[in-house]
Enzyme design. Sequence first.
Site, PDB file in Angstrom:
ATOM      1  N   GLU A   1       6.359   8.952  -9.023  1.00 25.79           N
ATOM      2  CA  GLU A   1       5.258   9.906  -9.174  1.00 25.79           C
ATOM      3  C   GLU A   1       5.656  10.996 -10.172  1.00 25.79           C
ATOM      4  O   GLU A   1       6.743  11.570 -10.072  1.00 25.79           O
ATOM      5  CB  GLU A   1       4.915  10.557  -7.836  1.00 25.79           C
ATOM      6  CG  GLU A   1       4.258   9.617  -6.835  1.00 25.79           C
ATOM      7  CD  GLU A   1       2.746   9.539  -6.997  1.00 25.79           C
ATOM      8  OE1 GLU A   1       2.224  10.142  -7.964  1.00 25.79           O
ATOM      9  OE2 GLU A   1       2.107   8.877  -6.167  1.00 25.79           O
TER      10      GLU A   1
ATOM     11  N   HIS B   1      -0.157   2.311 -11.974  1.00 22.23           N
ATOM     12  CA  HIS B   1      -0.915   2.164 -10.733  1.00 22.23           C
ATOM     13  C   HIS B   1      -2.267   1.507 -11.028  1.00 22.23           C
ATOM     14  O   HIS B   1      -2.761   0.679 -10.246  1.00 22.23           O
ATOM     15  CB  HIS B   1      -1.104   3.539 -10.090  1.00 22.23           C
ATOM     16  CG  HIS B   1      -1.487   3.490  -8.654  1.00 22.23           C
ATOM     17  ND1 HIS B   1      -1.824   4.611  -7.927  1.00 22.23           N
ATOM     18  CD2 HIS B   1      -1.617   2.456  -7.780  1.00 22.23           C
ATOM     19  CE1 HIS B   1      -2.117   4.272  -6.688  1.00 22.23           C
ATOM     20  NE2 HIS B   1      -2.003   2.963  -6.573  1.00 22.23           N
TER      21      HIS B   1
ATOM     22  N   ASP C   1      -4.278   6.196 -12.823  1.00 17.16           N
ATOM     23  CA  ASP C   1      -2.972   6.754 -13.186  1.00 17.16           C
ATOM     24  C   ASP C   1      -1.998   5.658 -13.624  1.00 17.16           C
ATOM     25  O   ASP C   1      -2.098   4.524 -13.167  1.00 17.16           O
ATOM     26  CB  ASP C   1      -2.399   7.571 -12.023  1.00 17.16           C
ATOM     27  CG  ASP C   1      -2.320   6.819 -10.702  1.00 17.16           C
ATOM     28  OD1 ASP C   1      -3.302   6.181 -10.311  1.00 17.16           O
ATOM     29  OD2 ASP C   1      -1.262   6.873 -10.052  1.00 17.16           O
TER      30      ASP C   1
END
Length: 277
Positions: free
Chosen positions: A111, A165, A175
């Site tokens: 992330e 993703h 994303d």
Amino acid sequence: MKKNFYMIIMLLLFIGCSSTREKIYEIDDKKYIAKGKNERIQFIIIHYTAGANEVSVKELMSERASSHYLILSGEDEKIYNLVPDNERAWHAGISSFRGRSNLNDTSIGIEIVNEGIPPKYRDYPTYNLYDHYIEYEKMQIEKVGQLVRNLSVKYKIPARNILAHSDIAPSRKKDPGAKFPWKLLHDKYGVGAWYDEEDKELYMNYEEYSKRTIIEIKKELKDYGYEINETNEWDKASKDVIYAFQLHFNPKNSSGEMDLETYAILKALNKKYLHKK
């Protein structure tokens, strides 16, 4: 007298049980080594958090979601390992790629703190354009490049399995977005897939492209790894896949519409990677 008798009997039973010890059997992990196996970690999935540092940390430390690694914005020079690599983080959700589904089971999630799309563009009526996405910070990309390079070497992850993703959930996710620099990661850090320009030019032939049916083009997307239906139309679900592909490989032309350039890039990728594991 009777009470003493029972106590003696119980004592004798206890002594008898304790004298019969359980045999310990040896485990031999050297003599027979099976070939039918693979590593748990087969994919790396890149995300943006769609929030600032504090909000992102709070969410990823909750019981709702997690990732293996977190890259903050700003001057913080650390890369944070939130979940051990050998454990399953909750970052991918409903997902599929290259015939595998539920990719939480077989992936590492990274992330990156980035707002993604500013609020004024989040209700855009069609697919968000390149300029709608927010740039990443230089140090964030340096961290991602080094981290993915190290992980891909450590776990022998092929280039085609380093994904967005949006690649694995095209109808749900966007994303890490159009401004994540996949080409830079490929060129500078040697990670991830990218097409060869000369192959792309080879397929920039409109006459050839115009002869391809929708089914044939969908097969090219499926061959590369995308989950896509087999209908003979560019329905919404199919356009979602095109958009995901464009976000990754043709970001300045991210429209959700198949065109000659997107097709040429797809063909070039399949030429380069299709026969590689």
